[in-house]
Design an enzyme around this catalytic site. Structure first.
Site, short mmCIF file in Angstrom:
data_model
loop_
_atom_site.label_atom_id
_atom_site.label_comp_id
_atom_site.label_asym_id
_atom_site.label_seq_id
_atom_site.Cartn_x
_atom_site.Cartn_y
_atom_site.Cartn_z
N SER A 254 83.21 74.65 -27.05
CA SER A 254 84.04 75.79 -26.67
C SER A 254 85.48 75.52 -27.06
O SER A 254 85.91 74.37 -27.10
CB SER A 254 83.98 75.99 -25.16
OG SER A 254 84.55 74.86 -24.54
N LYS A 255 86.19 76.60 -27.32
CA LYS A 255 87.55 76.41 -27.83
C LYS A 255 88.50 75.84 -26.79
O LYS A 255 89.59 75.41 -27.12
CB LYS A 255 88.08 77.71 -28.43
CG LYS A 255 88.15 78.86 -27.50
CD LYS A 255 88.57 80.08 -28.29
CE LYS A 255 88.33 81.34 -27.48
NZ LYS A 255 88.19 82.51 -28.26
N ARG A 256 88.09 75.81 -25.51
CA ARG A 256 88.94 75.20 -24.50
C ARG A 256 88.99 73.69 -24.70
O ARG A 256 89.97 73.04 -24.35
CB ARG A 256 88.39 75.48 -23.10
CG ARG A 256 88.64 76.88 -22.67
CD ARG A 256 88.34 77.10 -21.21
NE ARG A 256 89.20 78.15 -20.72
CZ ARG A 256 90.36 77.96 -20.14
NH1 ARG A 256 90.79 76.75 -19.92
NH2 ARG A 256 91.10 78.98 -19.76
N LYS A 257 87.90 73.15 -25.26
CA LYS A 257 87.84 71.68 -25.35
C LYS A 257 87.88 71.15 -26.78
O LYS A 257 88.12 69.98 -27.01
CB LYS A 257 86.55 71.20 -24.68
CG LYS A 257 86.48 71.69 -23.24
CD LYS A 257 85.54 70.88 -22.40
CE LYS A 257 85.64 71.31 -20.95
NZ LYS A 257 84.37 71.49 -20.32
#
Ligand code: GLU
Length: 478
Positions: A254-257
């Site tokens: 995911s783009k958060r990580k």
């Protein structure tokens, strides 16, 4: 004679080109080439509220960059086109009508309000929320009249009420689902557009797809697809669900990580051959502990069955390590060409020029003053970013909100960015100086950068997001 191998990827053009799309594309491509088959790109843009043509272009450009060339697709055409679902609407109309005619689908006139009430009731009773079949048994005459009166309706699949759906997953063996877990899914929406399920199945059939090789997250849709193949009386393709790419903590990538956009990796100076090689190691291994291999070498030894299901971790450090080896292997010409064509490309420099030309008195200032247009993460040591009187928590909140809004920005251009920043600042009530200086320092590392929105446009959405996240994770409050 066995069936010709025809495989496809079917991206939905709703955002930046995703590393998961490249991963799926790679395995489809390699499988096609191994079997002297065809690799097809089909654009699934039936969700008109989310589809963007800029996203479609970026997906195609990124796949080309990786060297994954398709035999049929929206830009190159082919025998089974068009390859863009929004250009195939009459086909879906015709095929959904076939299901109505053979009694496996029905018109449903339920309003959104009624569906909400049903759902709320089911929830209150602790039941699984699903369509209650209200319109399944409407009299044919009644249906005719209501359609003649242009009453809004959708078409739903008449899912059997008892029994199971089974299918063979190429990697997992037989999977079985109770049909009472499958809703009477919508096939055609009120706006005349098909849903993903209908369009996907009809196109795979008409495009003679032999193997559906896609991400694991589509397993739960497959029973619906199998029921659709059954309703049409068609033979289903082979299904093969690839393991999901994961963040280091094993959650779904995911783009958060982890940056997930291919544009980011290109911008970060990862070579396409590195990315292809690295993605090739996700769930699959070359054998003999060989870690560096080319696309052609992979094709030579590839076996779809050998993909392992333990969630492959997409590890930036490992990717960077591999890239270093590829950089070392570049010939002198390729090395220099890469810097000139990719990092300092004429295209990029021309875009930057208006921001630079009035801000230089000697060319020697270029590297120092404008390095943030070319860098990756910035170093904030010695820079006071948190405005006086602001709490770390309020900065966190403002930056998290900002990243979310930038992600949703339809067109990435300076005037849209400018409007977004102004509206966001006003909403949270920060003083202009505090707000704009914080964003400027985080994105550029400098107090005196060229105009902010113009600079952000050129730095690019992915790198701006990366810098904000990096600041949040490594500098703020430390
Ligand atoms: N449009 C789907 C996606 O965005 C395609 C899934 C499939 O391959 O069936 O990934």
């Amino acid at each position: 004679m066995s069936r010709e191998v025809r495989v496809r990827i079917a991206p939905s053009p709703t955002g930046d080109p995703h590393v998961g799309t490249a991963y799926t594309a790679l395995f489809n491509y390699v499988f096609a080439k191994k079997n002297k088959g065809k690799f097809i790109v089909r654009i699934e843009d039936t969700d008109q509220s989310r589809a963007k043509s800029s996203s479609e272009d970026m997906i195609l450009t990124s796949l080309k960059w990786l060297g994954l060339k398709w035999d049929e697709g929206p830009d190159v055409g082919g025998e089974f086109g068009p390859y863009k679902q929004s250009e195939r609407l009459p086909i879906y109309k015709e095929y959904s009508q076939k299901l109505i005619d053979n009694g496996t689908a029905y018109h449903c006139f339920c309003t959104a309000e009624r569906l909400d009430t049903v759902r709320a009731q089911q929830k209150a009773e602790g039941l699984t929320t699903r369509y209650d079949g209200h319109c399944r048994t409407l009299a044919a005459d009644d249906v005719k009249k209501r359609i003649a009166a242009s009453e809004k309706n959708v078409i739903r699949l008449k899912v059997p009420t008892t029994g199971t759906v089974k299918f063979e997953d190429h990697l997992r063996g037989e999977l079985e689902f109770d049909v009472d877990r499958v809703d009477d899914q919508v096939l055609m929406k009120t706006d005349g557009f098909p849903t993903y399920h209908l369009a996907n199945v009809v196109d795979d059939y008409l495009m003679k797809i032999s193997h559906v090789i896609r991400a694991e997250e589509w397993i739960s849709s497959t029973p619906k697809h199998v029921l659709l193949y059954r309703a049409f009386g068609w033979e289903a393709p082979v299904f093969c669900h690839l393991p999901l790419l994961r963040n280091a903590d094993k959650s779904k990538i995911s783009k958060r990580k982890n940056p997930v956009s291919l544009s980011y990796y290109k911008r970060a100076g990862i070579l396409p051959q590195t990315l292809v090689n690295y993605l090739g190691m996700m769930g699959w291994s070359f054998g003999d502990d060989k870690e560096m291999f080319s696309l052609d070498e992979m094709i030579e030894v590839f076996d779809l069955k050998k993909i392992s299901l333990g969630g492959p971790v997409f590890d930036l450090a490992k990717l960077t390590w591999l890239n270093q080896h590829y950089i070392q292997k570049l010939s002198p010409d390729h090395f220099v060409d890469y810097i000139r064509d990719e990092i300092f490309s004429k295209h990029y420099l021309l875009a930057l020029r208006p921001l630079l030309q009035d801000r230089m008195s000697r060319f020697e200032q270029f590297v120092d003053n404008f390095s943030f247009f070319f860098n990756g993460p910035l170093n904030y040591q010695g820079i006071d970013i948190l405005p006086k009187g602001k709490e770390v928590a309020s900065m966190q909140l403002m930056l998290n909100e900002l990243v979310e809004q930038l992600d949703e920005l339809y067109d990435w251009n300076h005037s849209a960015i400018h409007d977004l920043l102004n509206a966001h600042r006003e909403k949270i009530g920060w003083k202009p100086k505090d707000y704009f200086m914080s964003v400027r320092l985080i994105a550029t590392g400098r107090k005196d950068s060229p105009p902010l929105a113009e600079s952000l446009e050129q730095i690019g959405r992915e790198m701006v997001r990366f810098r904000i996240r990096n600041y949040l994770d490594t500098s703020l409050g430390k």
